[in-house]
Scaffold this motif. Structure first.
Motif, PDB file in Angstrom:
ATOM      1  N   THR A   1       0.856  -1.195   0.000  1.00  0.00           N
ATOM      2  CA  THR A   1       0.000   0.000   0.000  1.00  0.00           C
ATOM      3  C   THR A   1       0.883   1.233   0.000  1.00  0.00           C
ATOM      4  O   THR A   1       2.092   1.142   0.237  1.00  0.00           O
ATOM      5  N   CYS A   2       0.290   2.363  -0.252  1.00  0.00           N
ATOM      6  CA  CYS A   2       1.022   3.618  -0.251  1.00  0.00           C
ATOM      7  C   CYS A   2       1.318   4.064   1.176  1.00  0.00           C
ATOM      8  O   CYS A   2       0.571   3.750   2.101  1.00  0.00           O
ATOM      9  N   THR A   3       2.412   4.801   1.325  1.00  0.00           N
ATOM     10  CA  THR A   3       2.785   5.360   2.620  1.00  0.00           C
ATOM     11  C   THR A   3       3.626   6.598   2.393  1.00  0.00           C
ATOM     12  O   THR A   3       4.298   6.684   1.359  1.00  0.00           O
ATOM     13  N   PRO A   4       3.611   7.586   3.280  1.00  0.00           N
ATOM     14  CA  PRO A   4       2.745   7.686   4.439  1.00  0.00           C
ATOM     15  C   PRO A   4       1.289   7.903   4.041  1.00  0.00           C
ATOM     16  O   PRO A   4       1.000   8.144   2.872  1.00  0.00           O
ATOM     17  N   ALA A   5       0.411   7.835   5.034  1.00  0.00           N
ATOM     18  CA  ALA A   5      -1.017   8.013   4.770  1.00  0.00           C
ATOM     19  C   ALA A   5      -1.258   9.322   4.029  1.00  0.00           C
ATOM     20  O   ALA A   5      -0.564  10.306   4.240  1.00  0.00           O
ATOM     21  N   TYR A   6      -2.222   9.305   3.141  1.00  0.00           N
ATOM     22  CA  TYR A   6      -2.657  10.452   2.330  1.00  0.00           C
ATOM     23  C   TYR A   6      -1.643  10.870   1.275  1.00  0.00           C
ATOM     24  O   TYR A   6      -1.727  11.967   0.740  1.00  0.00           O
ATOM     25  N   THR A   7      -0.676  10.012   0.993  1.00  0.00           N
ATOM     26  CA  THR A   7       0.275  10.278  -0.088  1.00  0.00           C
ATOM     27  C   THR A   7       0.491   8.987  -0.865  1.00  0.00           C
ATOM     28  O   THR A   7       0.078   7.913  -0.439  1.00  0.00           O
ATOM     29  N   SER A   8       1.176   9.106  -1.984  1.00  0.00           N
ATOM     30  CA  SER A   8       1.596   7.908  -2.724  1.00  0.00           C
ATOM     31  C   SER A   8       3.101   7.963  -2.968  1.00  0.00           C
ATOM     32  O   SER A   8       3.604   7.409  -3.932  1.00  0.00           O
ATOM     33  N   THR A   9       3.812   8.613  -2.062  1.00  0.00           N
ATOM     34  CA  THR A   9       5.249   8.833  -2.198  1.00  0.00           C
ATOM     35  C   THR A   9       6.043   7.531  -2.133  1.00  0.00           C
ATOM     36  O   THR A   9       6.956   7.318  -2.920  1.00  0.00           O
ATOM     37  N   TYR A  10       5.710   6.659  -1.171  1.00  0.00           N
ATOM     38  CA  TYR A  10       6.445   5.415  -0.959  1.00  0.00           C
ATOM     39  C   TYR A  10       5.465   4.257  -0.874  1.00  0.00           C
ATOM     40  O   TYR A  10       4.257   4.450  -0.895  1.00  0.00           O
ATOM     41  N   ARG A  11       6.018   3.051  -0.716  1.00  0.00           N
ATOM     42  CA  ARG A  11       5.204   1.866  -0.512  1.00  0.00           C
ATOM     43  C   ARG A  11       5.578   1.202   0.805  1.00  0.00           C
ATOM     44  O   ARG A  11       6.748   1.108   1.156  1.00  0.00           O
ATOM     45  N   LEU A  12       4.557   0.740   1.505  1.00  0.00           N
ATOM     46  CA  LEU A  12       4.691  -0.081   2.701  1.00  0.00           C
ATOM     47  C   LEU A  12       4.481  -1.524   2.254  1.00  0.00           C
ATOM     48  O   LEU A  12       3.543  -1.803   1.504  1.00  0.00           O
ATOM     49  N   VAL A  13       5.342  -2.421   2.705  1.00  0.00           N
ATOM     50  CA  VAL A  13       5.276  -3.822   2.277  1.00  0.00           C
ATOM     51  C   VAL A  13       5.250  -4.726   3.510  1.00  0.00           C
ATOM     52  O   VAL A  13       6.065  -4.578   4.418  1.00  0.00           O
ATOM     53  N   VAL A  14       4.296  -5.652   3.524  1.00  0.00           N
ATOM     54  CA  VAL A  14       4.195  -6.655   4.581  1.00  0.00           C
ATOM     55  C   VAL A  14       4.322  -8.016   3.920  1.00  0.00           C
ATOM     56  O   VAL A  14       3.631  -8.305   2.946  1.00  0.00           O
ATOM     57  N   TRP A  15       5.234  -8.840   4.463  1.00  0.00           N
ATOM     58  CA  TRP A  15       5.431 -10.183   3.922  1.00  0.00           C
ATOM     59  C   TRP A  15       5.019 -11.233   4.937  1.00  0.00           C
ATOM     60  O   TRP A  15       5.372 -11.157   6.115  1.00  0.00           O
ATOM     61  N   GLY A  16       4.294 -12.234   4.469  1.00  0.00           N
ATOM     62  CA  GLY A  16       3.929 -13.373   5.291  1.00  0.00           C
ATOM     63  C   GLY A  16       4.335 -14.671   4.627  1.00  0.00           C
ATOM     64  O   GLY A  16       4.618 -14.708   3.428  1.00  0.00           O
ATOM     65  N   VAL A  17       4.348 -15.727   5.422  1.00  0.00           N
ATOM     66  CA  VAL A  17       4.677 -17.071   4.939  1.00  0.00           C
ATOM     67  C   VAL A  17       3.511 -17.993   5.289  1.00  0.00           C
ATOM     68  O   VAL A  17       2.949 -17.909   6.389  1.00  0.00           O
ATOM     69  N   LEU A  18       3.145 -18.855   4.354  1.00  0.00           N
ATOM     70  CA  LEU A  18       2.014 -19.770   4.552  1.00  0.00           C
ATOM     71  C   LEU A  18       2.262 -20.678   5.752  1.00  0.00           C
ATOM     72  O   LEU A  18       3.297 -21.338   5.839  1.00  0.00           O
ATOM     73  N   ARG A  19       1.295 -20.665   6.668  1.00  0.00           N
ATOM     74  CA  ARG A  19       1.378 -21.527   7.853  1.00  0.00           C
ATOM     75  C   ARG A  19       0.512 -22.756   7.708  1.00  0.00           C
ATOM     76  O   ARG A  19       0.880 -23.860   8.109  1.00  0.00           O
ATOM     77  N   SER A  20      -0.715 -22.571   7.144  1.00  0.00           N
ATOM     78  CA  SER A  20      -1.602 -23.722   7.047  1.00  0.00           C
ATOM     79  C   SER A  20      -2.601 -23.532   5.913  1.00  0.00           C
ATOM     80  O   SER A  20      -2.901 -22.418   5.491  1.00  0.00           O
ATOM     81  N   THR A  21      -3.115 -24.682   5.450  1.00  0.00           N
ATOM     82  CA  THR A  21      -4.132 -24.718   4.422  1.00  0.00           C
ATOM     83  C   THR A  21      -5.260 -25.614   4.916  1.00  0.00           C
ATOM     84  O   THR A  21      -4.999 -26.734   5.381  1.00  0.00           O
ATOM     85  N   GLN A  22      -6.485 -25.117   4.822  1.00  0.00           N
ATOM     86  CA  GLN A  22      -7.658 -25.896   5.200  1.00  0.00           C
ATOM     87  C   GLN A  22      -8.531 -26.055   3.957  1.00  0.00           C
ATOM     88  O   GLN A  22      -9.090 -25.075   3.460  1.00  0.00           O
ATOM     89  N   SER A  23      -8.621 -27.251   3.433  1.00  0.00           N
ATOM     90  CA  SER A  23      -9.453 -27.474   2.246  1.00  0.00           C
ATOM     91  C   SER A  23     -10.918 -27.325   2.611  1.00  0.00           C
ATOM     92  O   SER A  23     -11.336 -27.596   3.734  1.00  0.00           O
ATOM     93  N   ARG A  24     -11.707 -26.944   1.628  1.00  0.00           N
ATOM     94  CA  ARG A  24     -13.155 -26.776   1.831  1.00  0.00           C
ATOM     95  C   ARG A  24     -13.894 -27.989   1.326  1.00  0.00           C
ATOM     96  O   ARG A  24     -13.538 -28.678   0.497  1.00  0.00           O
TER      97      ARG A  24
END
Length: 152
Positions: free
Chosen positions: A129-152
């Motif tokens: 997403t853009c950062t800081p708030a109310y601007t598009s100057t930079y990007r904020l990045v959050v990385w996650g790793v898959l922990r689990s999968t639950q089939s439906r």
């Protein structure tokens, strides 16, 4: 998934976020409708590689308004018709250049901030997403790793 159509639901429990996920990151077709957009040519949720998603921080439903409040260990869930994928936040890049495209790589890393990197293949989730708030100057990045999968 067809471009512009919602096909999943993103849930971020810590932030109280529940938002539809649509294919693509175009403003008019996806982001400005309040959807979280899936970057085309990245992995789909649950797949090996990097499933990358973008969302507005301000306006248009602002699904990523408080993305900066996530912390390592928080969970992010993506529900599809096939399964529920639960990711654990591992790293947060508070600010990078909008053109730092390697954050979307199959093994994500920042070309601008080399200390922010993963080195081994896995099933990653990237939120941008853009950062800081109310601007598009930079990007904020959050990385996650898959922990689990639950089939439906």
């Amino acid at each position: 998934p067809a471009p512009g159509l919602a096909y999943a639901v993103l849930r971020i429990p810590r932030l109280g976020v529940t938002a539809p996920v649509a294919e693509g990151t175009g403003k008019a077709a996806v982001l400005d409708k309040g959807y979280v957009g899936h970057y085309r040519h990245t992995a789909q949720p649950g797949e090996a590689g990097n499933a990358a998603l973008a969302g507005h921080r301000n306006t248009h439903g602002e699904p990523f308004r408080h993305l900066d409040l996530l912390r390592p260990g928080d969970t992010v869930v993506v529900d599809t018709a096939a399964a529920r994928y639960t990711y654990v936040v591992r790293r947060i890049l508070p600010r990078t250049a909008p053109g730092d495209g390697t954050v979307l790589a199959a093994v994500p890393h920042s070309a601008v901030h080399p200390a922010y990197r993963f080195t081994a293949p896995a099933a990653y989730l990237t939120l941008t997403t853009c950062t800081p708030a109310y601007t598009s100057t930079y990007r904020l990045v959050v990385w996650g790793v898959l922990r689990s999968t639950q089939s439906r």
